[in-house]
Design a protein around this motif. Structure first.
Motif, mmCIF file in Angstrom:
data_model
loop_
_atom_site.group_PDB
_atom_site.id
_atom_site.type_symbol
_atom_site.label_atom_id
_atom_site.label_comp_id
_atom_site.label_asym_id
_atom_site.label_seq_id
_atom_site.Cartn_x
_atom_site.Cartn_y
_atom_site.Cartn_z
ATOM 1 N N LEU A 1 0.796 -1.172 -0.013
ATOM 2 C CA LEU A 1 -0.125 0.098 -0.056
ATOM 3 C C LEU A 1 0.758 1.343 0.177
ATOM 4 O O LEU A 1 1.676 1.353 0.779
ATOM 5 N N LYS A 2 0.542 2.090 -0.931
ATOM 6 C CA LYS A 2 1.265 3.456 -1.118
ATOM 7 C C LYS A 2 0.038 4.411 -1.202
ATOM 8 O O LYS A 2 -0.790 4.260 -1.737
ATOM 9 N N ASP A 3 0.489 5.458 -0.285
ATOM 10 C CA ASP A 3 -0.497 6.738 -0.431
ATOM 11 C C ASP A 3 0.069 7.831 -1.460
ATOM 12 O O ASP A 3 1.348 8.192 -1.557
ATOM 13 N N VAL A 4 -0.693 8.500 -2.279
ATOM 14 C CA VAL A 4 -0.401 9.689 -2.769
ATOM 15 C C VAL A 4 -1.510 10.795 -2.183
ATOM 16 O O VAL A 4 -2.478 10.627 -2.100
ATOM 17 N N ASP A 5 -0.831 12.116 -2.368
ATOM 18 C CA ASP A 5 -1.699 13.264 -2.164
ATOM 19 C C ASP A 5 -2.586 13.829 -3.297
ATOM 20 O O ASP A 5 -2.125 14.528 -4.314
ATOM 21 N N GLY A 6 -3.935 13.366 -3.432
ATOM 22 C CA GLY A 6 -4.651 13.519 -4.406
ATOM 23 C C GLY A 6 -5.390 14.981 -4.346
ATOM 24 O O GLY A 6 -6.263 15.409 -5.474
ATOM 25 N N SER A 7 -4.726 15.810 -3.471
ATOM 26 C CA SER A 7 -5.299 17.152 -3.466
ATOM 27 C C SER A 7 -4.401 17.944 -4.516
ATOM 28 O O SER A 7 -4.668 19.260 -4.781
ATOM 29 N N LEU A 8 -3.196 17.339 -4.981
ATOM 30 C CA LEU A 8 -2.331 17.972 -5.694
ATOM 31 C C LEU A 8 -2.945 18.153 -7.104
ATOM 32 O O LEU A 8 -3.862 17.262 -7.509
ATOM 33 N N PRO A 9 -2.510 18.770 -8.172
ATOM 34 C CA PRO A 9 -2.842 19.086 -9.377
ATOM 35 C C PRO A 9 -2.779 17.538 -10.178
ATOM 36 O O PRO A 9 -1.840 16.903 -9.591
ATOM 37 N N MET A 10 -3.467 17.051 -10.924
ATOM 38 C CA MET A 10 -3.707 15.738 -11.527
ATOM 39 C C MET A 10 -2.222 15.237 -12.228
ATOM 40 O O MET A 10 -1.959 14.073 -12.091
ATOM 41 N N GLU A 11 -1.509 16.310 -12.670
ATOM 42 C CA GLU A 11 -0.351 15.856 -13.572
ATOM 43 C C GLU A 11 0.640 15.449 -12.272
ATOM 44 O O GLU A 11 1.312 14.732 -12.343
ATOM 45 N N GLU A 12 0.458 16.001 -11.149
ATOM 46 C CA GLU A 12 1.587 15.960 -10.095
ATOM 47 C C GLU A 12 1.172 14.487 -9.335
ATOM 48 O O GLU A 12 2.051 13.744 -9.105
ATOM 49 N N VAL A 13 -0.398 14.215 -9.400
ATOM 50 C CA VAL A 13 -0.779 12.819 -8.772
ATOM 51 C C VAL A 13 -0.100 11.897 -9.627
ATOM 52 O O VAL A 13 0.422 10.906 -9.236
ATOM 53 N N SER A 14 -0.252 11.870 -10.946
ATOM 54 C CA SER A 14 0.281 10.992 -11.902
ATOM 55 C C SER A 14 1.560 10.716 -11.638
ATOM 56 O O SER A 14 2.430 9.625 -11.839
ATOM 57 N N ARG A 15 2.584 11.858 -11.707
ATOM 58 C CA ARG A 15 3.906 11.921 -11.338
ATOM 59 C C ARG A 15 4.229 11.002 -10.028
ATOM 60 O O ARG A 15 5.294 9.998 -10.180
ATOM 61 N N GLN A 16 3.677 11.264 -9.078
ATOM 62 C CA GLN A 16 3.719 10.584 -7.883
ATOM 63 C C GLN A 16 3.548 8.932 -7.975
ATOM 64 O O GLN A 16 4.267 7.970 -7.685
ATOM 65 N N ILE A 17 2.614 8.642 -8.756
ATOM 66 C CA ILE A 17 2.227 7.202 -8.948
ATOM 67 C C ILE A 17 3.192 6.673 -9.817
ATOM 68 O O ILE A 17 3.398 5.292 -9.616
ATOM 69 N N ALA A 18 3.742 7.185 -10.918
ATOM 70 C CA ALA A 18 4.659 6.834 -11.918
ATOM 71 C C ALA A 18 5.773 6.269 -11.262
ATOM 72 O O ALA A 18 6.674 5.259 -11.053
ATOM 73 N N GLU A 19 6.193 7.457 -9.961
ATOM 74 C CA GLU A 19 7.372 7.205 -9.187
ATOM 75 C C GLU A 19 7.357 5.896 -8.281
ATOM 76 O O GLU A 19 8.359 5.038 -8.107
ATOM 77 N N ILE A 20 6.071 5.807 -7.805
ATOM 78 C CA ILE A 20 5.819 4.390 -7.115
ATOM 79 C C ILE A 20 5.900 3.183 -7.950
ATOM 80 O O ILE A 20 6.637 2.042 -7.493
ATOM 81 N N ILE A 21 5.285 3.073 -9.100
ATOM 82 C CA ILE A 21 5.557 2.076 -9.859
ATOM 83 C C ILE A 21 6.842 1.786 -10.470
ATOM 84 O O ILE A 21 7.251 0.377 -10.487
ATOM 85 N N GLU A 22 7.619 2.829 -10.787
ATOM 86 C CA GLU A 22 8.816 2.539 -11.439
ATOM 87 C C GLU A 22 9.920 2.421 -10.727
ATOM 88 O O GLU A 22 11.116 2.139 -10.815
ATOM 89 N N LYS A 23 9.636 2.412 -9.237
ATOM 90 C CA LYS A 23 10.600 2.392 -8.123
ATOM 91 C C LYS A 23 11.355 0.764 -8.145
ATOM 92 O O LYS A 23 10.785 -0.264 -8.255
#
Ligand SMILES: [Zn+2]
Length: 215
Positions: A193-215
């Motif tokens: 389980l990983k959390d991302v901050d969904g109050s950020l702009p959607m591109e930033e949320v996508s970037r955080q998600i990509a970071e989790i996946i590509e780690k």
């Protein structure tokens, strides 16, 4: 790669599912749609599910998992899926895990999109759209440049969805909490389980998600 997306209404889950689909070629699997397809195609599982629904029961967990199993082995789904709205209970999560194990697959990431209730309130109760071209606006975040005139097409008839009331949202959020909270510890325990901050702009949320996946 299989991913579960968890997030309340208004968290931008649909947008992020689209991002995952376009970026990693995953298939967005809606269990509601899968259920409707099985029923309309009158498969054996679909018929069983229909009997349960017609008699006012919830579709049993093992039946949902069997349908998911049949879907996941289809060639289109082999690359991996994004699940959203499933599992909703610990029992479903356990069934899903066992089923995936048999297919020699696993849930790689469970991504929880967290957004404060006050932000969700503004996003949902504030939204309206142009009755002509359907362009989206929001009282708090995005008003038309000229008051009451659509930026895109110049029309002046704006509409709101009746479901976008504070009261409806509160009910949906409560249901979401009740349904989702129990499965969070299960996936924390599995270390996925990983959390991302969904109050950020959607591109930033996508970037955080990509970071989790590509780690
Ligand atoms: Zn317009």
């Amino acid at each position: 790669m299989n991913i579960i997306l968890i997030g309340p209404p208004g968290s931008g889950k649909g947008t992020q599912a689209e991002f995952l689909k376009n970026t990693y070629g995953l298939v967005h699997l809606s269990t509601g749609q899968m259920l409707r397809d099985e029923i309309s195609e009158e498969t054996v599982l679909g018929q069983k599910a229909k009997e349960m629904i017609d008699s006012g029961q919830l579709v049993a967990d093992d039946l949902m998992v069997s349908m998911l199993n049949d879907t996941l082995v289809k060639p289109d789904y082999r690359v991996g899926v994004i699940l959203d709205g499933f599992p909703r209970t610990v029992k479903q999560a356990v069934c899903l895990d066992e089923m995936l194990k048999e297919l020699d697959r696993t849930i790689d990431h469970v991504i929880q999109i967290k957004v404060d209730e006050s932000v969700l309130m503004k996003r949902i109760t504030g939204r309206f759209y142009c009755g002509q071209c359907k362009a989206n606006y929001n009282d708090f975040f995005k008003l038309p440049d000229e008051k009451d005139v659509c930026d895109i097409c110049g029309a002046s008839d704006f509409l709101r969805r009746p479901d976008d009331s504070a009261e409806t949202l509160k009910t949906r959020l409560k249901k979401y909490q009740e349904e989702t909270q129990p499965i969070i510890p299960f996936y924390i325990g599995k270390g996925v389980l990983k959390d991302v901050d969904g109050s950020l702009p959607m591109e930033e949320v996508s970037r955080q998600i990509a970071e989790i996946i590509e780690k």
